[in-house]
Enzyme design. Structure first.
Site, short mmCIF file in Angstrom:
data_model
loop_
_atom_site.label_atom_id
_atom_site.label_comp_id
_atom_site.label_asym_id
_atom_site.label_seq_id
_atom_site.Cartn_x
_atom_site.Cartn_y
_atom_site.Cartn_z
N CYS A 35 0.83 -1.22 0.00
CA CYS A 35 0.00 0.00 0.00
C CYS A 35 0.86 1.26 0.00
O CYS A 35 0.35 2.35 -0.25
CB CYS A 35 -0.96 0.01 1.18
N CYS A 60 -3.01 5.37 5.70
CA CYS A 60 -4.48 5.33 5.72
C CYS A 60 -5.03 5.62 7.12
O CYS A 60 -4.30 5.67 8.10
CB CYS A 60 -4.96 3.97 5.24
N CYS A 104 -2.83 -2.90 8.74
CA CYS A 104 -2.49 -1.55 9.22
C CYS A 104 -2.07 -1.62 10.69
O CYS A 104 -1.16 -0.89 11.10
CB CYS A 104 -3.68 -0.61 9.04
#
Ligand code: FES
Length: 123
Positions: A35, A60, A104
């Site tokens: 990502c 993010c 994440c």
């Protein structure tokens, strides 16, 4: 059901411990090649206790919320306890993350691990 819990939203909109510690005792940086998100963790350690922690996350919403929560979980704790922090514990403290966003929380755990390795290599 909302995609993100209230806690995730709170830590995303109002992240704790954002910033840089100029005279940090340890710094860790990790990235996720898929990502492209990057996380940097700064620790101030006194007598094996994490007295201060700050982070910078270029990523993010879940990565920002995870790093914010992770810093809250290790602040004031001994290094040995911070070493045991898992990404599941970070996600649980946030009242969960969607499955496809679990990586994440891994980034937050790895950023702390990287900073602690940096600290141990110095001492
Ligand atoms: Fe990359 Fe969240 S999408 S850390």
């Amino acid at each position: 059901m909302a995609l993100y819990s209230d806690k995730v939203m709170d830590h995303f909109i109002n992240p704790r411990n954002v910033g840089v510690i100029e005279d940090a005792d340890a710094v860790g940086e990790v990235g996720n090649a898929k990502c492209g998100d990057i996380m940097r963790m700064y620790l101030k350690i006194d007598d094996d206790i994490i007295t201060d922690v700050k982070f910078e996350t270029f990523g993010c919403a879940s990565a920002i919320a995870s790093s914010s929560m992770a810093t809250e979980l290790i602040k004031g704790k001994p290094v040995s306890e911070a070493r045991k922090l898992t990404n599941q514990a970070v996600a649980e403290a946030l009242d969960g993350l969607p499955d496809y966003k679990m990586h994440c929380s891994v980034l937050a755990q790895e950023a702390i691990e990287s900073a602690l390795e940096n600290y141990e290599n110095k001492s």
